[in-house]
Design a protein around this motif. Structure first.
Motif, mmCIF file in Angstrom:
data_model
loop_
_atom_site.group_PDB
_atom_site.id
_atom_site.type_symbol
_atom_site.label_atom_id
_atom_site.label_comp_id
_atom_site.label_asym_id
_atom_site.label_seq_id
_atom_site.Cartn_x
_atom_site.Cartn_y
_atom_site.Cartn_z
ATOM 1 N N SER A 148 0.832 -1.211 0.000
ATOM 2 C CA SER A 148 0.000 0.000 0.000
ATOM 3 C C SER A 148 0.863 1.256 0.000
ATOM 4 N N VAL A 149 1.887 1.237 0.847
ATOM 5 C CA VAL A 149 2.793 2.387 0.911
ATOM 6 C C VAL A 149 3.531 2.562 -0.409
ATOM 7 N N ALA A 150 3.935 1.435 -1.007
ATOM 8 C CA ALA A 150 4.670 1.504 -2.276
ATOM 9 C C ALA A 150 3.805 2.104 -3.371
ATOM 10 N N LEU A 151 2.525 1.704 -3.396
ATOM 11 C CA LEU A 151 1.620 2.269 -4.398
ATOM 12 C C LEU A 151 1.400 3.751 -4.156
ATOM 13 N N ASP A 179 5.430 7.598 -7.211
ATOM 14 C CA ASP A 179 6.202 8.676 -7.836
ATOM 15 C C ASP A 179 7.558 8.841 -7.161
ATOM 16 N N THR A 180 7.579 8.726 -5.838
ATOM 17 C CA THR A 180 8.844 8.838 -5.109
ATOM 18 C C THR A 180 9.783 7.706 -5.490
ATOM 19 N N VAL A 181 9.222 6.494 -5.596
ATOM 20 C CA VAL A 181 10.042 5.341 -5.981
ATOM 21 C C VAL A 181 10.604 5.533 -7.391
ATOM 22 N N LYS A 182 9.772 6.043 -8.299
ATOM 23 C CA LYS A 182 10.239 6.293 -9.666
ATOM 24 C C LYS A 182 11.362 7.322 -9.680
ATOM 25 N N ASN A 183 11.219 8.350 -8.845
ATOM 26 C CA ASN A 183 12.266 9.372 -8.787
ATOM 27 C C ASN A 183 13.574 8.809 -8.238
ATOM 28 N N ILE A 184 13.460 7.884 -7.265
ATOM 29 C CA ILE A 184 14.668 7.265 -6.718
ATOM 30 C C ILE A 184 15.328 6.386 -7.766
ATOM 31 N N PHE A 185 14.523 5.642 -8.529
ATOM 32 C CA PHE A 185 15.078 4.840 -9.614
ATOM 33 C C PHE A 185 15.717 5.738 -10.671
ATOM 34 N N GLY A 186 15.098 6.903 -10.906
ATOM 35 C CA GLY A 186 15.702 7.857 -11.830
ATOM 36 C C GLY A 186 17.056 8.324 -11.341
ATOM 37 N N LEU A 187 17.170 8.515 -10.008
ATOM 38 C CA LEU A 187 18.455 8.896 -9.432
ATOM 39 C C LEU A 187 19.484 7.792 -9.636
ATOM 40 N N LEU A 188 19.045 6.533 -9.510
ATOM 41 C CA LEU A 188 19.958 5.408 -9.745
ATOM 42 C C LEU A 188 20.457 5.403 -11.186
ATOM 43 N N VAL A 189 19.567 5.764 -12.119
ATOM 44 C CA VAL A 189 19.975 5.861 -13.528
ATOM 45 C C VAL A 189 21.069 6.909 -13.689
ATOM 46 N N ILE A 190 20.896 8.055 -12.999
ATOM 47 C CA ILE A 190 21.901 9.121 -13.069
ATOM 48 C C ILE A 190 23.218 8.658 -12.462
ATOM 49 N N ARG A 194 12.898 22.490 -11.849
ATOM 50 C CA ARG A 194 12.962 21.235 -11.088
ATOM 51 C C ARG A 194 12.415 20.111 -11.954
ATOM 52 N N VAL A 195 13.296 19.228 -12.381
ATOM 53 C CA VAL A 195 12.907 18.106 -13.235
ATOM 54 C C VAL A 195 12.870 16.838 -12.385
ATOM 55 N N PRO A 196 11.723 16.147 -12.282
ATOM 56 C CA PRO A 196 11.673 14.899 -11.514
ATOM 57 C C PRO A 196 12.668 13.886 -12.080
ATOM 58 N N ASN A 197 13.381 13.204 -11.207
ATOM 59 C CA ASN A 197 14.372 12.233 -11.664
ATOM 60 C C ASN A 197 13.751 11.112 -12.485
ATOM 61 N N ALA A 198 12.453 10.848 -12.251
ATOM 62 C CA ALA A 198 11.768 9.807 -13.018
ATOM 63 C C ALA A 198 11.749 10.121 -14.505
ATOM 64 N N GLN A 199 11.849 11.391 -14.848
ATOM 65 C CA GLN A 199 11.803 11.786 -16.255
ATOM 66 C C GLN A 199 13.041 11.316 -17.023
ATOM 67 N N PHE A 200 14.122 11.016 -16.299
ATOM 68 C CA PHE A 200 15.342 10.578 -16.966
ATOM 69 C C PHE A 200 15.299 9.094 -17.324
#
Length: 207
Positions: free
Chosen positions: A60-63, A67-78, A118-124
């Motif tokens: 439930s928390v993950a759902l 967006d936060t999880v996607k942004n963190i994954f975007g940070l991992l991509v960077i 401010r670009v969300p990291n998920a966008q990357f």
């Protein structure tokens, strides 16, 4: 965590520090959760239902934090792919400028008008990123118009010679240069074309 911290201290990248902070927090909460489960089992408390409830709550928390999880994954991509570093001139989507800061959720780009985007990291993730700072050279074309009252033929010839000489004397430009003049309604349009070895962003930043 200490190993990652020592590695991050050897770099000047803010992203490395953010990644170390994220890794340390994940490790801390994981160890804390395992310790609680171990303690409950030692007290002969059935943890099966607790694990099930925890799994449902975690889902439930993950759902809710998708967006936060996607942004963190975007940070991992960077961090892993390193498509850019601080102060690079990049363009992602409609945002273009210099990388000012990188956080867990956003990458802040400073535009040529000095506004911060401010670009969300998920966008990357899955988005084309143009990095002009990594180009070995860039073909530049600068155009401006001089009014007819301020553009006598002799002055235009001297200006053209001056631009060509200036370009060939610089160490960060190639030997090839062209200054073209065209008569338009507002005056004489000059187009100055040359090769710049620092990338397009450096030209705009230096003014």
């Amino acid at each position: 965590a200490d190993y990652l911290s020592s590695r991050a201290e050897k770099t000047k990248r803010v992203v490395d520090d953010q990644f170390v902070s994220l890794s340390r927090n994940v490790l801390r909460y994981t160890v804390f959760g395992l310790a609680i489960l171990t303690l409950l089992e030692n007290l002969n408390i059935d943890t099966t239902s607790l694990v099930t409830v925890s799994g449902i709550l975690s889902l439930s928390v993950a759902l809710a934090m998708s967006d936060t999880v996607k942004n963190i994954f975007g940070l991992l991509v960077i961090v892993i792919d390193r498509p850019f570093v601080l102060n690079d001139h990049i363009k992602v989507g409609a945002a273009e400028g210099f990388v000012h800061d990188i956080t867990l959720r956003h990458t802040i780009i400073k535009s040529f008008n000095s506004t911060k985007i401010r670009v969300p990291n998920a966008q990357f993730i899955g988005t084309n990123i143009e990095n002009f700072s990594t180009q070995p050279e860039t073909k530049m074309k600068l155009t401006w118009v001089v009014g007819y009252r301020n553009a006598p033929s002799g002055a235009l010839r001297e200006l053209r010679k001056s631009l060509i000489a200036h370009t060939r004397e610089r160490k960060d430009t190639g030997g090839w240069v062209d200054v073209n003049t065209v008569f338009v309604a507002a005056g004489v349009e000059l187009t100055w074309t040359f090769v710049y070895f620092k990338g397009e962003g450096a030209v705009k930043k230096e003014g």
